[in-house]
Write a protein that holds these residues in place. Structure first.
Motif, PDB file in Angstrom:
ATOM      1  N   GLY A  49       0.066  54.426   6.715  1.00  0.00           N
ATOM      2  CA  GLY A  49      -0.767  53.518   6.381  1.00  0.00           C
ATOM      3  C   GLY A  49      -1.040  52.182   7.360  1.00  0.00           C
ATOM      4  N   GLY A  50      -0.307  52.424   8.731  1.00  0.00           N
ATOM      5  CA  GLY A  50      -0.675  51.672   9.854  1.00  0.00           C
ATOM      6  C   GLY A  50       0.151  50.347   9.669  1.00  0.00           C
ATOM      7  N   GLY A  51       1.205  50.290   8.770  1.00  0.00           N
ATOM      8  CA  GLY A  51       2.214  49.136   8.562  1.00  0.00           C
ATOM      9  C   GLY A  51       2.737  49.135   7.517  1.00  0.00           C
ATOM     10  N   CYS A  52       3.780  48.016   7.505  1.00  0.00           N
ATOM     11  CA  CYS A  52       4.344  47.888   6.246  1.00  0.00           C
ATOM     12  C   CYS A  52       4.242  46.428   5.483  1.00  0.00           C
ATOM     13  CB  CYS A  52       5.876  47.904   6.580  1.00  0.00           C
ATOM     14  SG  CYS A  52       6.581  46.882   7.645  1.00  0.00           S
ATOM     15  N   THR A  53       4.748  46.187   4.666  1.00  0.00           N
ATOM     16  CA  THR A  53       4.407  45.024   3.702  1.00  0.00           C
ATOM     17  C   THR A  53       5.035  43.784   4.526  1.00  0.00           C
ATOM     18  OG1 THR A  53       6.741  45.228   2.723  1.00  0.00           O
ATOM     19  CG2 THR A  53       4.683  46.067   1.589  1.00  0.00           C
ATOM     20  N   SER A  54       6.082  44.008   5.456  1.00  0.00           N
ATOM     21  CA  SER A  54       6.337  42.832   6.244  1.00  0.00           C
ATOM     22  C   SER A  54       5.635  42.696   7.291  1.00  0.00           C
ATOM     23  CB  SER A  54       8.069  43.091   6.701  1.00  0.00           C
ATOM     24  OG  SER A  54       7.974  44.253   7.597  1.00  0.00           O
ATOM     25  N   GLY A  55       5.320  43.549   7.944  1.00  0.00           N
ATOM     26  CA  GLY A  55       4.397  43.220   8.919  1.00  0.00           C
ATOM     27  C   GLY A  55       2.820  42.621   8.417  1.00  0.00           C
ATOM     28  N   HIS A  56       2.542  43.222   7.679  1.00  0.00           N
ATOM     29  CA  HIS A  56       1.065  42.883   7.353  1.00  0.00           C
ATOM     30  C   HIS A  56       1.289  41.634   6.234  1.00  0.00           C
ATOM     31  CE1 HIS A  56      -1.515  45.893   8.491  1.00  0.00           C
ATOM     32  NE2 HIS A  56      -0.745  46.794   7.860  1.00  0.00           N
ATOM     33  N   GLY A  57       2.276  41.688   5.152  1.00  0.00           N
ATOM     34  CA  GLY A  57       2.402  40.555   4.274  1.00  0.00           C
ATOM     35  C   GLY A  57       2.804  39.172   4.982  1.00  0.00           C
ATOM     36  N   ILE A  58       3.782  39.302   5.951  1.00  0.00           N
ATOM     37  CA  ILE A  58       4.537  38.041   6.335  1.00  0.00           C
ATOM     38  C   ILE A  58       3.684  37.665   7.556  1.00  0.00           C
ATOM     39  CG2 ILE A  58       6.382  37.075   7.358  1.00  0.00           C
ATOM     40  CD1 ILE A  58       7.935  39.242   5.537  1.00  0.00           C
ATOM     41  N   CYS A  59       3.518  38.663   8.668  1.00  0.00           N
ATOM     42  CA  CYS A  59       3.014  38.380   9.824  1.00  0.00           C
ATOM     43  C   CYS A  59       1.386  38.272  10.010  1.00  0.00           C
ATOM     44  CB  CYS A  59       3.315  39.352  10.715  1.00  0.00           C
ATOM     45  SG  CYS A  59       5.301  39.231  11.126  1.00  0.00           S
ATOM     46  N   GLY A  60       0.812  39.432   9.290  1.00  0.00           N
ATOM     47  CA  GLY A  60      -0.805  39.614   9.143  1.00  0.00           C
ATOM     48  C   GLY A  60      -1.357  38.425   8.391  1.00  0.00           C
ATOM     49  N   GLY A  71      15.329  32.544   1.057  1.00  0.00           N
ATOM     50  CA  GLY A  71      15.064  33.884   1.879  1.00  0.00           C
ATOM     51  C   GLY A  71      13.613  33.905   2.377  1.00  0.00           C
ATOM     52  N   GLY A  72      12.783  33.576   1.589  1.00  0.00           N
ATOM     53  CA  GLY A  72      11.248  33.614   2.128  1.00  0.00           C
ATOM     54  C   GLY A  72      11.226  32.643   3.435  1.00  0.00           C
ATOM     55  N   LEU A  73      11.693  31.431   3.215  1.00  0.00           N
ATOM     56  CA  LEU A  73      11.613  30.206   4.348  1.00  0.00           C
ATOM     57  C   LEU A  73      12.500  30.880   5.608  1.00  0.00           C
ATOM     58  CD1 LEU A  73      12.184  27.228   2.410  1.00  0.00           C
ATOM     59  CD2 LEU A  73      10.381  28.008   3.453  1.00  0.00           C
ATOM     60  N   PHE A  74      13.617  31.678   5.443  1.00  0.00           N
ATOM     61  CA  PHE A  74      14.306  32.339   6.503  1.00  0.00           C
ATOM     62  C   PHE A  74      13.647  33.426   7.045  1.00  0.00           C
ATOM     63  CE2 PHE A  74      18.352  30.094   5.272  1.00  0.00           C
ATOM     64  CZ  PHE A  74      18.454  29.532   6.360  1.00  0.00           C
ATOM     65  N   ILE A  75      12.759  34.245   6.273  1.00  0.00           N
ATOM     66  CA  ILE A  75      11.932  35.272   6.877  1.00  0.00           C
ATOM     67  C   ILE A  75      10.932  34.825   7.759  1.00  0.00           C
ATOM     68  CG2 ILE A  75      10.405  37.403   6.204  1.00  0.00           C
ATOM     69  CD1 ILE A  75      12.404  37.742   3.977  1.00  0.00           C
ATOM     70  N   GLY A  76      10.119  33.818   7.066  1.00  0.00           N
ATOM     71  CA  GLY A  76       9.127  33.211   7.716  1.00  0.00           C
ATOM     72  C   GLY A  76       9.493  32.556   9.101  1.00  0.00           C
ATOM     73  N   LEU A  77      10.789  31.822   8.871  1.00  0.00           N
ATOM     74  CA  LEU A  77      11.131  31.275  10.258  1.00  0.00           C
ATOM     75  C   LEU A  77      11.519  32.268  11.335  1.00  0.00           C
ATOM     76  CD1 LEU A  77      12.248  28.626  11.608  1.00  0.00           C
ATOM     77  CD2 LEU A  77      14.290  29.006  10.633  1.00  0.00           C
ATOM     78  N   GLY A  78      12.007  33.374  10.811  1.00  0.00           N
ATOM     79  CA  GLY A  78      12.566  34.608  11.755  1.00  0.00           C
ATOM     80  C   GLY A  78      11.379  34.956  12.555  1.00  0.00           C
ATOM     81  N   VAL A  79      10.452  35.489  11.801  1.00  0.00           N
ATOM     82  CA  VAL A  79       9.238  36.112  12.401  1.00  0.00           C
ATOM     83  C   VAL A  79       8.432  35.155  13.280  1.00  0.00           C
ATOM     84  CG1 VAL A  79       8.834  37.971  10.739  1.00  0.00           C
ATOM     85  CG2 VAL A  79       7.620  35.978  10.368  1.00  0.00           C
ATOM     86  N   SER A  80       8.397  33.793  12.625  1.00  0.00           N
ATOM     87  CA  SER A  80       7.747  32.788  13.464  1.00  0.00           C
ATOM     88  C   SER A  80       8.464  32.533  14.947  1.00  0.00           C
ATOM     89  CB  SER A  80       7.499  31.540  12.761  1.00  0.00           C
ATOM     90  OG  SER A  80       6.739  31.599  11.533  1.00  0.00           O
ATOM     91  N   VAL A  81       9.694  32.663  14.851  1.00  0.00           N
ATOM     92  CA  VAL A  81      10.468  32.394  16.166  1.00  0.00           C
ATOM     93  C   VAL A  81      10.379  33.973  16.944  1.00  0.00           C
ATOM     94  CG1 VAL A  81      12.637  32.221  17.325  1.00  0.00           C
ATOM     95  CG2 VAL A  81      12.330  30.875  15.159  1.00  0.00           C
ATOM     96  N   LEU A  82      10.446  34.794  16.503  1.00  0.00           N
ATOM     97  CA  LEU A  82      10.301  35.985  17.356  1.00  0.00           C
ATOM     98  C   LEU A  82       8.942  35.870  17.785  1.00  0.00           C
ATOM     99  CD1 LEU A  82      10.977  38.965  18.354  1.00  0.00           C
ATOM    100  CD2 LEU A  82       9.798  39.560  16.172  1.00  0.00           C
ATOM    101  N   PHE A  83       7.737  35.622  17.201  1.00  0.00           N
ATOM    102  CA  PHE A  83       6.544  35.691  17.799  1.00  0.00           C
ATOM    103  C   PHE A  83       6.308  34.443  18.862  1.00  0.00           C
ATOM    104  CE2 PHE A  83       1.899  34.561  17.743  1.00  0.00           C
ATOM    105  CZ  PHE A  83       1.257  35.534  18.428  1.00  0.00           C
TER     106      PHE A  83
END
Length: 158
Positions: A115-126, A18-30
């Motif tokens: 708080g200026g963002g969520c765990t996905s935005g900060h934790g995965i992307c940031g 799941g973590g690999l797919f999330i990382g892949l997804g946000v990487s492709v989006l970016f």
């Protein structure tokens, strides 16, 4: 291996996948769009449809509303598809009443926006892009979660 089984009684492999797919997804989006795949701004995009409050009518929410709503819908649909295909068809299992889940989502989304963002935005992307504010935010998220979990356990919550 018994130590790992203690912390992951249903196994750890699906978390890794799941973590690999999330990382892949946000990487492709970016990579394809230059957009950051956090979800708390999608929360504001939904509210921009409902509320006429000036905060929610900010150009940032209005101009990106379509892709953010599709992004959020994709997250929900991905969970549904997984649950009913690879998740053994058990459906969503929780003892929490639906109204409490809904209220928690509203409150959590509001807090994430405040708080200026969520765990996905900060934790995965940031964190993935080495942003110091995101690294500090994730440390605060984790410390708060650990303290809260210990307090709830001490009070007999689980």
């Amino acid at each position: 291996m018994t130590g790992i089984a203690q912390w992951f009684p249903t196994g750890w492999e699906h978390f890794l996948i799941g973590g690999l797919f999330i990382g892949l997804g946000v990487s492709v989006l970016f990579w394809l769009t230059g957009l950051i795949g956090g979800i708390s701004t999608a929360y504001s995009a939904v509210w921009s449809l409902i509320s006429r409050h000036p905060f929610f009518q900010h150009e940032k929410f209005i101009s990106t509303r379509n892709w953010r709503l599709m992004y959020g819908l994709g997250l929900i649909m991905g969970a549904v598809v997984f649950t009913y295909t690879l998740g053994h068809g058990e459906g969503f299992v929780t003892k929490v009443p639906l109204w409490q889940l809904f209220a928690g989502g509203i409150i959590g989304g509001f807090g994430a926006r405040m708080g200026g963002g969520c765990t996905s935005g900060h934790g995965i992307c940031g964190v993935g892009s080495g942003q110091l504010p995101s690294i500090l935010a994730v440390l605060i998220f984790l410390c708060t979660a650990i303290v809260t979990a210990h307090m709830v356990r001490a009070l007999g919550g689980f």
